[in-house]
Write an enzyme that holds these catalytic residues in place. Structure first.
Site, PDB file in Angstrom:
ATOM      1  N   HIS A 304       0.847  -1.190   0.000  1.00 20.66           N
ATOM      2  CA  HIS A 304       0.000   0.000   0.000  1.00 20.66           C
ATOM      3  C   HIS A 304       0.880   1.237   0.000  1.00 20.66           C
ATOM      4  O   HIS A 304       1.933   1.241   0.630  1.00 20.66           O
ATOM      5  CB  HIS A 304      -0.922   0.014   1.232  1.00 20.66           C
ATOM      6  CG  HIS A 304      -2.057   0.949   1.078  1.00 20.66           C
ATOM      7  ND1 HIS A 304      -1.973   2.275   1.398  1.00 20.66           N
ATOM      8  CD2 HIS A 304      -3.308   0.753   0.581  1.00 20.66           C
ATOM      9  CE1 HIS A 304      -3.114   2.859   1.130  1.00 20.66           C
ATOM     10  NE2 HIS A 304      -3.948   1.959   0.631  1.00 20.66           N
ATOM     11  N   ASP A 361      -7.990  -5.513  -0.014  1.00 21.64           N
ATOM     12  CA  ASP A 361      -8.469  -6.359  -1.120  1.00 21.64           C
ATOM     13  C   ASP A 361      -8.059  -7.819  -0.991  1.00 21.64           C
ATOM     14  O   ASP A 361      -8.535  -8.659  -1.753  1.00 21.64           O
ATOM     15  CB  ASP A 361      -7.944  -5.800  -2.449  1.00 21.64           C
ATOM     16  CG  ASP A 361      -8.572  -4.460  -2.773  1.00 21.64           C
ATOM     17  OD1 ASP A 361      -9.796  -4.361  -2.646  1.00 21.64           O
ATOM     18  OD2 ASP A 361      -7.840  -3.526  -3.115  1.00 21.64           O
TER      19      ASP A 361
HETATM   20  N1  CMC Z   1       4.289  -7.442  -4.629  1.00 22.07           N
HETATM   21  C1  CMC Z   1       5.611  -7.395  -4.787  1.00 22.07           C
HETATM   22  N2  CMC Z   1       6.354  -6.276  -4.656  1.00 22.07           N
HETATM   23  C2  CMC Z   1       5.701  -5.133  -4.363  1.00 22.07           C
HETATM   24  C3  CMC Z   1       4.314  -5.107  -4.169  1.00 22.07           C
HETATM   25  C4  CMC Z   1       3.601  -6.316  -4.310  1.00 22.07           C
HETATM   26  N3  CMC Z   1       2.277  -6.353  -4.149  1.00 22.07           N
HETATM   27  N4  CMC Z   1       3.923  -3.844  -3.868  1.00 22.07           N
HETATM   28  C5  CMC Z   1       5.038  -3.101  -3.871  1.00 22.07           C
HETATM   29  N5  CMC Z   1       6.101  -3.879  -4.158  1.00 22.07           N
HETATM   30  C6  CMC Z   1       7.520  -3.456  -4.200  1.00 22.07           C
HETATM   31  C7  CMC Z   1       7.848  -2.795  -5.530  1.00 22.07           C
HETATM   32  O1  CMC Z   1       8.283  -3.734  -6.476  1.00 22.07           O
HETATM   33  C8  CMC Z   1       8.929  -1.831  -5.106  1.00 22.07           C
HETATM   34  O2  CMC Z   1      10.114  -2.556  -4.941  1.00 22.07           O
HETATM   35  P1  CMC Z   1      11.573  -1.868  -5.183  1.00 22.07           P
HETATM   36  O3  CMC Z   1      11.581  -0.619  -4.357  1.00 22.07           O
HETATM   37  O4  CMC Z   1      12.533  -2.899  -4.701  1.00 22.07           O
HETATM   38  O5  CMC Z   1      11.639  -1.585  -6.657  1.00 22.07           O
HETATM   39  C9  CMC Z   1       8.469  -1.378  -3.706  1.00 22.07           C
HETATM   40  O6  CMC Z   1       7.689  -2.458  -3.205  1.00 22.07           O
HETATM   41  C10 CMC Z   1       7.644  -0.117  -3.702  1.00 22.07           C
HETATM   42  O7  CMC Z   1       6.627  -0.263  -4.669  1.00 22.07           O
HETATM   43  P2  CMC Z   1       5.895   0.952  -5.348  1.00 22.07           P
HETATM   44  O8  CMC Z   1       5.136   0.469  -6.517  1.00 22.07           O
HETATM   45  O9  CMC Z   1       6.842   2.091  -5.529  1.00 22.07           O
HETATM   46  O10 CMC Z   1       4.948   1.380  -4.162  1.00 22.07           O
HETATM   47  P3  CMC Z   1       3.619   2.127  -4.298  1.00 22.07           P
HETATM   48  O11 CMC Z   1       3.399   2.824  -3.047  1.00 22.07           O
HETATM   49  O12 CMC Z   1       3.549   2.925  -5.533  1.00 22.07           O
HETATM   50  O13 CMC Z   1       2.621   0.877  -4.490  1.00 22.07           O
HETATM   51  C11 CMC Z   1       0.688  -0.365  -4.684  1.00 22.07           C
HETATM   52  C12 CMC Z   1       1.414   0.712  -3.901  1.00 22.07           C
HETATM   53  C13 CMC Z   1      -0.640  -0.631  -3.976  1.00 22.07           C
HETATM   54  C14 CMC Z   1       0.399   0.123  -6.112  1.00 22.07           C
HETATM   55  C15 CMC Z   1       1.541  -1.668  -4.733  1.00 22.07           C
HETATM   56  O14 CMC Z   1       1.842  -2.108  -3.432  1.00 22.07           O
HETATM   57  C16 CMC Z   1       0.876  -2.777  -5.547  1.00 22.07           C
HETATM   58  O15 CMC Z   1       0.994  -2.797  -6.774  1.00 22.07           O
HETATM   59  N6  CMC Z   1       0.143  -3.712  -4.858  1.00 22.07           N
HETATM   60  C17 CMC Z   1      -0.608  -4.736  -5.550  1.00 22.07           C
HETATM   61  C18 CMC Z   1      -1.934  -4.160  -6.029  1.00 22.07           C
HETATM   62  C19 CMC Z   1      -2.907  -3.963  -4.876  1.00 22.07           C
HETATM   63  O16 CMC Z   1      -3.080  -4.827  -4.028  1.00 22.07           O
HETATM   64  N7  CMC Z   1      -3.593  -2.800  -4.884  1.00 22.07           N
HETATM   65  C20 CMC Z   1      -4.606  -2.482  -3.880  1.00 22.07           C
HETATM   66  C21 CMC Z   1      -4.184  -1.374  -2.979  1.00 22.07           C
HETATM   67  S1  CMC Z   1      -5.243  -1.223  -1.530  1.00 22.07           S
HETATM   68  C22 CMC Z   1      -6.789  -0.819  -2.153  1.00 22.07           C
HETATM   69  C23 CMC Z   1      -6.860   0.595  -2.606  1.00 22.07           C
HETATM   70  O17 CMC Z   1      -6.927   1.478  -1.773  1.00 22.07           O
HETATM   71  O18 CMC Z   1      -6.869   0.806  -3.825  1.00 22.07           O
END
Ligand code: CMC
Length: 426
Positions: A304, A361
């Site tokens: 998240h 989720d």
């Molecule tokens: N699985 C594997 N690695 C992950 C994941 C994951 N679900 N989420 C983040 N990471 C890693 C990412 O690869 C990155 O690694 P590094 O720094 O080594 O390159 C690091 O964590 C930071 O990721 P980010 O994409 O910069 O972080 P963010 O804050 O932009 O991402 C997110 C938030 C929700 C988009 C992401 O965690 C994700 O894609 N999760 C899966 C989709 C999901 O479950 N979404 C629902 C969110 S909660 C409901 C809502 O409010 O929408």
């Protein structure tokens, strides 16, 4: 005492005020930065940018805290109803009995959808995504029900109309997609019971309303009701800032929620768990794949932007799944896979280092499936729940004395000025 940050640029010293929130959060007010220094800030994805001051929702991502108007999500889930929580979000205070009765009457009065709208529903192609349909239909409401803006009472009427009709439209689209007769809302049922009845009642098997299921749906929607400046809420505020009508702003929020990184994650989790089940239940393989930087796969329902600990909503959702499934005599093999996956991921160094925990989720699809909600409606269920939050945030932005058309800047990195080349010389 006012606080400032000082910074030096091009040999000049500048001061910018610090803004402090009620919970002690601090921000640098850089509104005058460009005027004073010629600089803008660059923050792709708005990872570190506050877009507004808000009185609606407080989150502490490090401690796993979520509060609506100061009241914890745990307390609301235990004691409140979705309608009461919607009132709280939209009006700032819990309603008195009289206010709650009044809003319930209005929600009932507004629950029918213009018969002509059914023609739209009928004409979407079979297999069209319910999120696309919902977004289009909410936008279309403007043509059937003009937005009322002249008095406070009129605005409330428009907003309650939206809150009431969204569940009728969602249930209607489901019935029509199955080729079944539409079930109309009933004035004797509460908001959640009415929705379940419109979804599942039919002349052959009349739907039996179970108070535990109704309570669980209330909790599900309370958990989704607001989440401060997330992607879809930001979309509602940005689109609304152009002073477009409220239906269009909410329709933009629904479109934004659709994506698998946001609300669409509940479908993506279900697909991921089903895939793991199909491949024999090897959760370790999924965890390894999610860690592989050369593989775009991520563990859906994990991670998240704000929470760096267990999402408090996921905790409640997991507990709910553990009580609702046995109550309904449902054994879902995906629940075992989800629990194993969580266990392995939470012990894994990569997930520990990256602070990746289950989000709302992760277990929500399992819950919705137990209620009989079809998979392609999962994100619609999220959208209905998020509506009071979008409405509250839209309203707050409209009343904001610092209101401005939302218009970010950029750093241009394209070609410098050059000459047009005629076709025969290219
Ligand atoms: N699985 C594997 N690695 C992950 C994941 C994951 N679900 N989420 C983040 N990471 C890693 C990412 O690869 C990155 O690694 P590094 O720094 O080594 O390159 C690091 O964590 C930071 O990721 P980010 O994409 O910069 O972080 P963010 O804050 O932009 O991402 C997110 C938030 C929700 C988009 C992401 O965690 C994700 O894609 N999760 C899966 C989709 C999901 O479950 N979404 C629902 C969110 S909660 C409901 C809502 O409010 O929408």
């Amino acid at each position: 005492m006012s606080e400032y940050v000082k910074f030096e640029f091009d040999g000049q010293l500048y001061e910018f005020p610090i803004i402090t929130g009620t919970e002690g959060e601090k921000a640098i007010d850089i509104a005058a930065l460009r005027k004073k220094t010629g600089l803008i800030t660059l923050d792709p994805g708005f990872v570190n940018t506050g877009s507004c001051e808000s009185q609606i929702t407080f989150m502490d991502g490090e401690k796993g805290v979520l509060r609506y108007r100061g009241i914890s999500i745990e307390e609301l889930a235990e004691h409140s109803t979705f309608v009461e929580t919607s009132y709280l979000l939209m009006n700032g205070e819990l309603p008195t009995l009289e206010e709650l009765t009044n809003i319930r009457v209005q929600l009932n009065d507004q629950s029918l959808v213009h018969e002509d709208m059914q023609i739209f529903f009928q004409n979407f192609p079979r297999g069209a995504s319910p999120m696309g349909i919902l977004s289009a239909m909410v936008n279309a409401l403007r043509s059937f029900y003009p937005e009322l803006t002249h008095t406070e009472e009129a605005i409330n009427k428009t907003l309650l109309r939206l809150l009431s009709k969204i569940r009728t439209m969602a249930a209607m689209s489901y019935k029509i997609s199955r080729g079944h007769k539409v079930v109309y809302p009933r004035a004797d049922l509460t908001y959640c019971a009415n929705f379940l009845n419109m979804m599942f009642d039919n002349p052959v098997n009349p739907y039996e309303i179970d108070k535990d299921v109704v309570k669980a749906l209330n909790v599900f929607w309370i958990l989704h009701a607001d989440h401060e400046q997330n992607c879809s809420t930001a979309a509602v505020r940005v689109v609304g800032s152009g002073r477009v009508n409220v239906y269009a702003a909410i329709s933009a929020g629904i479109a934004a929620l659709w994506g698998p990184l946001h609300g669409g994650a509940n479908i993506a989790v279900f697909e991921m768990l089903s895939e793991i089940a199909k491949n024999g239940g090897d959760v370790k393989y999924a965890v390894e794949k999610a860690k592989d930087r050369d593989d775009p796969f991520r563990l859906m329902g994990f991670g998240h932007r704000v929470y760096k600990t267990y999402d408090p909503r996921a905790k409640i959702m997991k507990e709910m799944v553990d009580t609702v499934l046995p109550k309904l005599n449902i054994e879902d093999p995906l629940l075992d896979i989800a629990k194993k996956l969580e266990e392995v991921a939470l012990k894994d160094e990569y997930f520990i280092d990256h602070n990746l925990y289950p989000n709302v989720d992760f277990y929500s699809g399992i819950f919705l499936r137990a209620l009989g909600i079809p998979v392609n409606m999962f994100t619609v269920m999220f959208a209905i729940g998020r509506l009071p939050g979008w409405i509250a945030q839209w309203r707050e932005s409209m009343d904001d004395p610092h209101w401005k058309l939302n218009r970010p800047r950029q750093i241009y990195i394209g070609p410098k000025q050059r000459k047009y080349i005629p076709m025969d010389k290219r």
